[in-house]
Design an enzyme around this catalytic site. Sequence first.
Site, PDB file in Angstrom:
ATOM      1  N   HIS A  80      -3.341   0.206   3.665  1.00  0.00           N
ATOM      2  CA  HIS A  80      -3.846   1.513   3.228  1.00  0.00           C
ATOM      3  C   HIS A  80      -2.770   2.242   2.418  1.00  0.00           C
ATOM      4  CE1 HIS A  80      -5.987   5.409   3.681  1.00  0.00           C
ATOM      5  NE2 HIS A  80      -4.752   5.880   3.724  1.00  0.00           N
ATOM      6  N   GLU A  81      -1.559   2.295   2.940  1.00  0.00           N
ATOM      7  CA  GLU A  81      -0.472   2.989   2.238  1.00  0.00           C
ATOM      8  C   GLU A  81      -0.123   2.296   0.927  1.00  0.00           C
ATOM      9  OE1 GLU A  81       0.359   5.930   3.101  1.00  0.00           O
ATOM     10  OE2 GLU A  81      -0.786   5.832   4.952  1.00  0.00           O
ATOM     11  N   HIS A  84      -2.592   3.400  -1.737  1.00  0.00           N
ATOM     12  CA  HIS A  84      -2.239   4.659  -2.405  1.00  0.00           C
ATOM     13  C   HIS A  84      -1.255   4.395  -3.545  1.00  0.00           C
ATOM     14  CE1 HIS A  84      -4.322   7.461   0.142  1.00  0.00           C
ATOM     15  NE2 HIS A  84      -3.647   7.156   1.225  1.00  0.00           N
ATOM     16  N   GLU A 160      -8.581   8.677   0.057  1.00  0.00           N
ATOM     17  CA  GLU A 160      -8.420   8.041   1.370  1.00  0.00           C
ATOM     18  C   GLU A 160      -9.424   6.899   1.532  1.00  0.00           C
ATOM     19  OE1 GLU A 160      -5.920   8.427   3.457  1.00  0.00           O
ATOM     20  OE2 GLU A 160      -5.106   9.951   2.125  1.00  0.00           O
TER      21      GLU A 160
END
Length: 172
Positions: A80-81, A84, A160
């Site tokens: 997920h990070e 980004h 997100e």
Amino acid sequence: FEPVFNRFEPLRDESLRGEILALGDRAGIPGRNVYQVDMSRRTKKINAYVSGFGASQRIVLWDTMLESLQRDEILVVMGHEMGHYVLGHVWKTLAIISLGALAAFWLVARLTAALLAAFGRAWGADGLGDLAAMPALSLALTAVTLLAQPGLNALSRGVEHESDIYALELSH
């Protein structure tokens, strides 16, 4: 500035470090530095992030995450990070918020001027430069902020969600 406030050290779990670097390699993030940081003395929250450019680039895991999550959960959070980072969310969000701020400042100025034109004399305000205009400015700023909040929330939820999808695709 981060090392001034926290202690960073290379990720102790070499096996996990290898898996994170392999995940980063699949994401196109060059394998450089994987650190853990001692956030447990401040919070129980869990977090991780990818930051920096070139030689300063690093992947950071909070010790709270290492203590609370299973290995596969950690890899999904890292995916997920990384999402980004790879999807350019920081730059895109910064650009959108900057343009939005310009529009918001313009709207606040127009709304404040309209309020003062309609009610300034009754409020004892001679114009925008008068200290007595502060309540009108505050009212206009509050109104514009309330109007902008759903858009900001949608932007946040959008990035997100994109990172969640990216993490699932990357980590399998």
